[in-house]
Write a protein that holds these residues in place. Structure first.
Motif, PDB file in Angstrom:
ATOM      1  N   ARG A  50     -10.000   4.851  37.264  1.00 27.55           N
ATOM      2  CA  ARG A  50      -9.637   3.969  36.154  1.00 27.55           C
ATOM      3  C   ARG A  50      -8.145   3.692  36.062  1.00 27.55           C
ATOM      4  NH1 ARG A  50     -13.488   6.742  31.513  1.00 27.55           N
ATOM      5  NH2 ARG A  50     -15.378   5.541  31.967  1.00 27.55           N
ATOM      6  N   HIS A  51      -7.347   4.696  36.341  1.00 28.25           N
ATOM      7  CA  HIS A  51      -5.929   4.590  36.021  1.00 28.25           C
ATOM      8  C   HIS A  51      -5.002   4.593  37.224  1.00 28.25           C
ATOM      9  CE1 HIS A  51      -7.336   5.155  32.000  1.00 28.25           C
ATOM     10  NE2 HIS A  51      -7.706   6.408  32.211  1.00 28.25           N
ATOM     11  N   ALA A  52      -5.475   5.042  38.383  1.00 28.69           N
ATOM     12  CA  ALA A  52      -4.582   5.181  39.529  1.00 28.69           C
ATOM     13  C   ALA A  52      -5.020   4.359  40.732  1.00 28.69           C
ATOM     14  CB  ALA A  52      -4.482   6.649  39.938  1.00 28.69           C
ATOM     15  N   GLY A  79       1.566   6.229  37.687  1.00 30.08           N
ATOM     16  CA  GLY A  79       2.150   7.353  36.978  1.00 30.08           C
ATOM     17  C   GLY A  79       1.896   7.277  35.479  1.00 30.08           C
ATOM     18  N   ILE A  80       2.322   8.312  34.776  1.00 28.35           N
ATOM     19  CA  ILE A  80       2.106   8.415  33.330  1.00 28.35           C
ATOM     20  C   ILE A  80       3.471   8.481  32.657  1.00 28.35           C
ATOM     21  CG2 ILE A  80       1.061   9.775  31.477  1.00 28.35           C
ATOM     22  CD1 ILE A  80      -0.835  10.942  33.593  1.00 28.35           C
ATOM     23  N   PRO A  81       3.846   7.461  31.896  1.00 28.62           N
ATOM     24  CA  PRO A  81       5.183   7.444  31.288  1.00 28.62           C
ATOM     25  C   PRO A  81       5.400   8.558  30.263  1.00 28.62           C
ATOM     26  CG  PRO A  81       4.201   5.249  31.310  1.00 28.62           C
ATOM     27  CD  PRO A  81       3.117   6.210  31.696  1.00 28.62           C
ATOM     28  N   GLU A 112      -1.948  22.115  34.944  1.00 28.42           N
ATOM     29  CA  GLU A 112      -0.594  21.616  35.189  1.00 28.42           C
ATOM     30  C   GLU A 112      -0.671  20.148  35.551  1.00 28.42           C
ATOM     31  OE1 GLU A 112       2.246  24.240  37.595  1.00 28.42           O
ATOM     32  OE2 GLU A 112       0.263  25.019  38.097  1.00 28.42           O
ATOM     33  N   ILE A 113       0.343  19.429  35.165  1.00 27.18           N
ATOM     34  CA  ILE A 113       0.400  18.020  35.555  1.00 27.18           C
ATOM     35  C   ILE A 113       1.859  17.630  35.761  1.00 27.18           C
ATOM     36  CG2 ILE A 113       0.455  17.204  33.144  1.00 27.18           C
ATOM     37  CD1 ILE A 113      -1.255  14.768  34.164  1.00 27.18           C
ATOM     38  N   ARG A 114       2.089  16.822  36.780  1.00 32.24           N
ATOM     39  CA  ARG A 114       3.417  16.283  37.053  1.00 32.24           C
ATOM     40  C   ARG A 114       3.242  14.822  37.436  1.00 32.24           C
ATOM     41  NH1 ARG A 114       7.133  15.708  41.429  1.00 32.24           N
ATOM     42  NH2 ARG A 114       9.278  15.726  40.607  1.00 32.24           N
ATOM     43  N   SER A 115       3.955  13.960  36.754  1.00 27.98           N
ATOM     44  CA  SER A 115       3.800  12.529  36.991  1.00 27.98           C
ATOM     45  C   SER A 115       5.157  11.842  36.979  1.00 27.98           C
ATOM     46  CB  SER A 115       2.899  11.907  35.915  1.00 27.98           C
ATOM     47  OG  SER A 115       2.589  10.564  36.239  1.00 27.98           O
ATOM     48  N   GLY A 120       3.284   8.160  41.088  1.00 29.34           N
ATOM     49  CA  GLY A 120       1.981   8.816  41.071  1.00 29.34           C
ATOM     50  C   GLY A 120       1.962  10.103  40.276  1.00 29.34           C
ATOM     51  N   THR A 121       0.807  10.760  40.348  1.00 32.43           N
ATOM     52  CA  THR A 121       0.537  11.927  39.517  1.00 32.43           C
ATOM     53  C   THR A 121      -0.154  13.009  40.333  1.00 32.43           C
ATOM     54  OG1 THR A 121       0.292  10.509  37.570  1.00 32.43           O
ATOM     55  CG2 THR A 121      -0.670  12.715  37.425  1.00 32.43           C
ATOM     56  N   VAL A 122       0.164  14.257  40.021  1.00 34.43           N
ATOM     57  CA  VAL A 122      -0.559  15.411  40.556  1.00 34.43           C
ATOM     58  C   VAL A 122      -0.997  16.255  39.369  1.00 34.43           C
ATOM     59  CG1 VAL A 122      -0.471  17.484  41.992  1.00 34.43           C
ATOM     60  CG2 VAL A 122       0.806  15.441  42.679  1.00 34.43           C
ATOM     61  N   ALA A 123      -2.291  16.512  39.259  1.00 29.01           N
ATOM     62  CA  ALA A 123      -2.836  17.365  38.207  1.00 29.01           C
ATOM     63  C   ALA A 123      -3.635  18.483  38.869  1.00 29.01           C
ATOM     64  CB  ALA A 123      -3.731  16.565  37.261  1.00 29.01           C
TER      65      ALA A 123
END
Length: 332
Positions: A50-52, A79-81, A112-115, A120-123
């Protein structure tokens, strides 16, 4: 064995959920935690679509003294602002009903999440006891060659009377034969428990004479005094990363397990609190500068490993990465 699911269409969501249930059963997670894992994996896969615009799910039973399953969602999307806002209940950026990230954080034993906007994003979600063995925190992932269900890379992490052995192996080539070669090396190592990693690898190579062959590195960590020893045969990269980004490269000898090779040198170093050891196969590109390091401070070994998989994957081979550091006393 399948370790990664490419999330590019809705059918992949069900595949990821099936793989998660299989891993939960293999790890002997309690039924309630297995169900929570299935829900989180479904949400992670759905969010990737949906988002990436798609991404990948890495699923791995992590080494440790008790069962632990780790799932990493990695993507190169927008990514997630505002992560804090995204974690709030009811938040939605599209057709989702919201609550996805917040639900993951509640259901998982660790989250954990890093964006980075535009990158992009890593969860990472963990289920089960912390992945700690004999005072060493561990995070590891395998990734299949694109489209393969076999994986020619492998890993073994074990406690040998308080010493932690970390073994990363890459069977030559890819596919079922490479997977068999890696499994053969791991099986051979299980019978060898010597204190000198170079002699252990040399003996293992002799036992594998005439086989398809593989390359490998064996690291030994004694958490009590922070002592690290490593030997390698072939092109498994080994890096010791210190706070501030300093990197020490640990040297392996050219050759392959099962072939004619001289006893490799033993690299020795002291691991201090905060130091991170990274072993990876050549399916991941080697760091060219300190600036390419993923952040290590404040992140679990599983998160560091997942970022390596996303950012350094060449996309044309099996991949293996093991990340380790001395565990905090409260986690040990």
């Amino acid at each position: 064995m399948r370790h990664v699911v490419d999330i590019s269409d809705p059918s992949a969501v069900a595949e990821a959920r099936r793989l998660a249930r299989n891993l939960a059963q293999t790890a002997a997670l309690p039924e309630a935690r297995a169900e929570a894992l299935a829900i989180v994996v479904t949400e992670m896969a759905t969010n990737l679509l949906r988002h990436a615009r798609g991404g990948q799910l890495l699923l791995q039973i992590q080494p440790g003294k008790a069962p632990h399953v780790s799932v990493a969602a990695i993507d190169a999307g927008p990514g997630i602002p505002d992560i804090d806002l995204a974690l709030s209940d009811g938040f939605s950026t599209g057709s989702s009903a919201g609550g996805g990230l917040g639900a993951m954080r509640r259901l998982a034993d660790s989250f954990e999440i890093r964006s980075t906007p535009g990158q992009g994003t890593v969860a990472v979600c963990g289920f089960g006891a912390p992945p700690v063995l004999a005072g060493v925190e561990i995070g590891a992932y395998l990734m299949n060659y694109p489209g393969d269900r076999a994986c020619g890379d492998g890993l073994l992490v074990r406690d040998v009377s308080g010493r932690v052995d970390l073994f990363a192996v890459d069977g030559l080539g890819h596919g079922a034969r490479a997977e068999a070669a890696a499994a053969e090396a791991i099986e051979g190592l299980e019978a060898l428990r010597g204190e000198n990693p170079a002699r252990t690898l040399s003996e293992l190579s002799a036992r594998l004479a005439g086989s398809r062959g593989s390359v490998a590195a064996l690291a030994q960590i004694e958490a009590a005094d922070g002592r690290l020893r490593l030997a390698g045969i072939g092109n498994i990269a080994a890096l010791l990363v210190q706070p501030g980004g300093q990197v020490k490269r640990l040297i392996s000898r050219e050759g392959r397990l099962g072939g004619a090779v001289r006893t490799p040198p033993v690299e020795e170093a002291m691991m201090r609190p905060g130091d991170v050891l990274i072993l990876h196969s050549d399916g991941l590109s080697t760091l060219r500068s300190h600036a390419e390091l993923p952040p290590t401070a404040g992140h679990s070994c599983a998160m560091i490993a997942a970022q390596f998989m996303r950012d350094r994957n060449k996309g044309r081979d099996d991949c293996c990465v093991i990340v380790a550091r001395l565990a905090r006393e409260e986690a040990a």
